[in-house]
Design an enzyme around this catalytic site. Structure first.
Site, PDB file in Angstrom:
ATOM      1  N   THR A 187       0.869  -1.187   0.000  1.00  0.00           N
ATOM      2  CA  THR A 187       0.000   0.000   0.000  1.00  0.00           C
ATOM      3  C   THR A 187       0.899   1.229   0.000  1.00  0.00           C
ATOM      4  O   THR A 187       2.052   1.161   0.426  1.00  0.00           O
ATOM      5  CB  THR A 187      -0.881   0.043   1.267  1.00  0.00           C
ATOM      6  N   GLU A 331      -5.985  -3.692  -0.870  1.00  0.00           N
ATOM      7  CA  GLU A 331      -6.397  -4.868  -0.090  1.00  0.00           C
ATOM      8  C   GLU A 331      -7.549  -5.625  -0.745  1.00  0.00           C
ATOM      9  O   GLU A 331      -7.897  -6.719  -0.310  1.00  0.00           O
ATOM     10  CB  GLU A 331      -6.811  -4.437   1.326  1.00  0.00           C
ATOM     11  N   LYS A 438     -15.218  16.821  11.031  1.00  0.00           N
ATOM     12  CA  LYS A 438     -16.152  16.655  12.151  1.00  0.00           C
ATOM     13  C   LYS A 438     -16.413  18.031  12.759  1.00  0.00           C
ATOM     14  O   LYS A 438     -15.614  18.540  13.532  1.00  0.00           O
ATOM     15  CB  LYS A 438     -15.585  15.673  13.163  1.00  0.00           C
TER      16      LYS A 438
END
Ligand code: AMP
Length: 539
Positions: A187, A331, A438
């Site tokens: 990755t 993945e 957030k």
């Protein structure tokens, strides 16, 4: 007593895919633009023969089953031979992303314990830089013939063509368990060390079958497929295998991935479909618009690796190409979803269809998805509840190479993406879990805000990041690149959001920059932007 089926048990090996093509699509071409600049063409029959030559050479050089063979190479025929030749003898073809920092490459080569590394001539300076730091590599092999090898270089080198030359007739691919490792890909590791995903013959073969389906990438023998996505980025999304599986003509574009080079190659070779990250297609569209051309044979562009900005789909359509949005990750080998019509799609209004087209799509058969809330409980498929996206299936990683602990949660792989799923099963990524903003207990999608900025006619590129905020915890900031000659200002861009998102989601500010940093796989490097601008509202 257990009653077993009585069918042949032929293992799903990658060598069988190439063997099949060599017998049933023998004369179909594989065309490569080489780093040397010229065009090379041969057939599946030739590719099979040379992959067998390589397989024998590897065995003769002492490569055993399970040994890792590194590659630093663009999309080309010799790289294809390495995919098949190494995996075909039970060794592992480890594709290394040359765009990573040299320190990361050294880490990856050492972690994988690559015994040989094969590389394109254009990566010689990189090899010279890292060779002394990779003590396990026994041979550095340049993808060239003997005459092209540099004389008196700092690193002892071998030539690929010399290595594979002495092969004898009569070689047969060994048969072994389909569960054996075949390819290895790390990755990009934007956080922490890169992690290796070790694909098996079985997982890759099943993904190829899944990706060829009509509701997936709809691959067939009549297509001419050009994977622009590099063979070092999750195996070019499996296309070197899936195109072989269906016997399609393959066009491998080498190192030149700018709009003009791609458009010319596609035109000359009659490419009908391709696959790449949005940045590649933005370059393609820019070029086609600049020269006032529309595409003749090229009809479908698979867009994945990052969200397809809505304006890109429209721009591709204008030049005669349909965008097919797909989502996946290293993945997941990587294919997870494709945005193709479901039953009922045709009967929907144009606006409803347009809303579907920007989604990442429906799970490819073989992959299951769910979204969960903070407590791990599954959320409804109502198209509005957003939660952590989890995946499982035939080609999803169970653990990382060389690590004992498994990332799975109750048998599901946590993708790190935040998504909604609608009643028809269309998944829509609203953010990376680490990128979501957030604000005052509510979540704001950074992707939605950057898509709006990018749909502004005077904005070339945009990123939206969360910045710490004294009152709301986090607030969105847009980092944007103006189009050439534009003087669009902060107020004008912020006003552009009116009516497009709820008022409290409108970004608080905009900073203009000359360019945006990209990761080694061509995605926005938001971490670098957060480091630079993260204290914009608190500094
Ligand atoms: P990689 O493993 O480097 O291929 O990165 C996988 C990640 O890229 C996913 O988890 C997503 O965050 C992102 N990604 C891939 N395809 C898409 C897409 N079509 N839309 C949005 N994000 C995507």
């Amino acid at each position: 007593m257990e009653l077993l089926g009585q069918m042949m048990n032929t293992p799903m090996l990658l060598s069988s895919i190439l063997e099949q093509a060599a017998r049933h699509s023998a004369d179909v071409e594989i065309v490569s633009r080489r780093v040397e600049g010229d065009i090379h063409r041969y057939t599946y029959r030739d590719c099979h023969a040379r992959s067998m030559q390589l397989a024998q050479a590897l065995i003769a050089s002492g490569i055993d089953a399970g040994d890792r063979i590194g590659t630093l190479a663009w999309n080309g025929y010799r790289h294809m031979e390495l995919y098949y030749g190494a995996s075909g003898i039970g060794a592992v073809c480890h594709t290394i992303n040359p765009r990573l920092f040299p320190e990361q490459i050294v880490f990856i080569v050492n972690h994988a314990r690559d015994r040989f590394v094969f590389f394109d001539a254009s990566f010689l300076p990189l090899v010279e830089q890292i060779a002394a730091l990779c003590p396990h590599v026994e041979k550095w092999i340049m993808l060239c013939d003997e005459t092209a090898l540099p004389r008196d270089g700092a690193v002892p080198l071998a030539s690929y063509e010399t290595l594979i030359a002495p092969a004898a007739d009569g070689f047969a691919w060994p048969r072994f368990s389909e569960d054996r490792a075949a390819l290895l890909c790390y990755t990009s590791g934007t956080t922490g060390e890169p992690k290796g995903v070790l694909y098996s013959h079985r997982s890759i073969t099943l993904m190829c079958y899944g990706s060829a389906l009509p509701d997936s990438l709809a691959l067939s023998a009549i297509e001419t497929i050009s994977p622009v996505v590099p063979m070092f980025h999750v195996n070019a999304w499996g296309i070197p295998f899936s195109a072989t599986l269906v016997g399609a003509k393959l066009v491998l574009p080498g190192a030149k991935l700018d709009g003009e080079s791609l458009a010319t190659l596609f035109e000359e070779e009659g490419v009908t479909m391709s696959a790449g990250v949005p940045t590649v297609w933005l370059g393609f569209v820019d070029y086609m618009r600049r020269v006032g051309r529309t595409s003749t044979t090229f009809r479908r562009a698979v867009v994945g690796g990052a969200a397809c900005p809505p304006h890109l789909a429209g721009a591709l359509r204008e030049v005669g190409v349909q965008a097919v949005h797909a989502w996946g990750m290293t993945e997941l080998s990587p294919l997870g979803t494709v945005c193709s019509p479901s039953r009922g799609y045709a009967a929907k209004s144009e606006a409803a269809r347009a809303a579907i087209d920007i989604k990442q799509g429906r799970a490819v058969p073989g992959i299951d998805l769910k979204i969960v809330g903070g407590d791990g409980a599954e959320l409804p498929w109502d198209g509005t509840s957003a939660g952590d996206l989890m995946a499982r299936g035939h080609w999803v990683a169970e653990r990382y190479f060389g690590r004992d602990e498994s990332p799975l949660v109750d048998g599901w792989f946590p993708t790190g993406d935040v998504a909604t799923i609608d009643p028809d099963g269309y998944m829509h990524i609203t953010d990376r879990s680490k990128d979501v903003i957030k604000s005052g207990g509510e979540w704001i999608s950074s992707i939605e805000l950057e898509n709006i900025a990018m749909s502004h006619p005077e904005i070339a590129k945009a990123a939206c990041i969360a910045c710490a905020h004294p009152k709301w915890d986090e607030r969105p900031l847009i980092v944007a690149v103006r189009r050439e000659g534009s003087a669009v200002d902060v107020r004008q861009l912020l006003d552009f959001y009116a009516g497009k998102v709820a008022k409290w989601c409108i970004p608080d500010d905009v900073v203009f920059v000359d360019d945006l940093p990209l990761t080694a796989t061509g995605k926005l490097q938001k971490m670098a932007l957060r480091q630079r601008f993260g204290r914009h509202f608190t500094a």
